[in-house]
Design a protein around this motif. Structure first.
Motif, PDB file in Angstrom:
ATOM      1  N   GLU A 103       0.812  -1.220   0.000  1.00  0.00           N
ATOM      2  CA  GLU A 103       0.000   0.000   0.000  1.00  0.00           C
ATOM      3  C   GLU A 103       0.845   1.270   0.000  1.00  0.00           C
ATOM      4  O   GLU A 103       0.325   2.359  -0.218  1.00  0.00           O
ATOM      5  CB  GLU A 103      -0.966   0.007   1.184  1.00  0.00           C
ATOM      6  N   SER A 104       2.153   1.157   0.239  1.00  0.00           N
ATOM      7  CA  SER A 104       3.012   2.331   0.202  1.00  0.00           C
ATOM      8  C   SER A 104       3.013   2.941  -1.197  1.00  0.00           C
ATOM      9  O   SER A 104       2.940   2.237  -2.207  1.00  0.00           O
ATOM     10  CB  SER A 104       4.452   1.943   0.583  1.00  0.00           C
ATOM     11  N   GLU A 105       3.108   4.274  -1.251  1.00  0.00           N
ATOM     12  CA  GLU A 105       3.098   4.959  -2.541  1.00  0.00           C
ATOM     13  C   GLU A 105       4.333   4.635  -3.379  1.00  0.00           C
ATOM     14  O   GLU A 105       4.363   4.930  -4.567  1.00  0.00           O
ATOM     15  CB  GLU A 105       2.965   6.473  -2.327  1.00  0.00           C
ATOM     16  N   ARG A 106       5.348   4.015  -2.780  1.00  0.00           N
ATOM     17  CA  ARG A 106       6.516   3.660  -3.574  1.00  0.00           C
ATOM     18  C   ARG A 106       6.277   2.411  -4.410  1.00  0.00           C
ATOM     19  O   ARG A 106       7.102   2.037  -5.230  1.00  0.00           O
ATOM     20  CB  ARG A 106       7.735   3.455  -2.670  1.00  0.00           C
TER      21      ARG A 106
END
Length: 209
Positions: A103-106
């Motif tokens: 779920e991290s934007e990375r």
């Protein structure tokens, strides 16, 4: 890609795919465990970091220690290996829930892949249902046609009474009306099936697999 990330957070149940499975390890494995490598393996398979708790509990039963720091470091690397575009597509296409590990934007590539996989899942399900519905209608048409033949044989049977023949003739009229209606429905579904199949083909050609 903040827009896609926010969409996923709002619309997808954030449940880790493999969290429900319990990890286990034997006494012998505890003795020789490479905790970093185990973390890499679990992370690369999309397993949650919580899997370590099961390993820790198993080893503790034998009075053996476990190394969370090494496991966590390996797990972080494994997650990087897992949260890639192709895995996102596969997860979404199978109809599985979004994996919170990514779920991290990375991990924008994974999220984009998951979104596209969801689209594929919906289109493929729609196409499969249309084909099931068409097969069901074709079967009903065949049954009605067979019943017409059976009725006709009974009508010309010299042992049939006048009343029986009249009832069979009425039944044949009903069967013919049903067949005409079913064929109309089948034609409409066939057009929709062709459109959906074409839409799916175009979508498949427009994305990376």
């Amino acid at each position: 890609m903040p827009t896609l990330f926010n969409t996923l957070k709002l619309s997808v149940p954030l449940t880790t795919l493999l969290l429900a499975g319990c990890a286990s390890i034997s006494k012998e494995e505890c003795l020789v465990a490479d905790w970093y490598a185990m973390g890499v393996t679990d992370g690369s398979q999309g397993r949650a970091l919580a899997a370590f708790r099961d390993y820790q509990a198993d080893c503790a039963k034998h009075q053996l220690s476990s190394d969370f720091e090494q496991y966590q470091a390996g797990h972080q690397q494994g997650v990087v290996n897992y949260c890639v575009y192709s895995n996102g597509v596969a997860l979404g296409r199978q109809g599985n829930n979004f994996n919170t590990l990514c779920e991290s934007e990375r991990f924008e590539d994974f999220q984009e892949g998951y979104f596209q996989g969801q689209q594929l899942h919906q289109m493929e399900n729609k196409l499969a249902k249309l084909r099931r519905d068409m097969a069901s209608i074709e079967s009903r048409i065949e049954q009605n046609q067979q019943q017409l033949k059976d009725n006709q044989a009974s009508i010309i049977d010299e042992n049939s009474t006048k009343t029986q023949r009249e009832e069979l003739l009425k039944d044949n009229d009903r069967l013919r009306r049903d067949i005409r209606r079913l064929k109309t429905d089948l034609g409409a579904l066939a057009e929709l099936e062709e459109e959906t199949d074409l839409e799916l083909s175009h979508y498949l050609n427009s994305i990376q697999l």
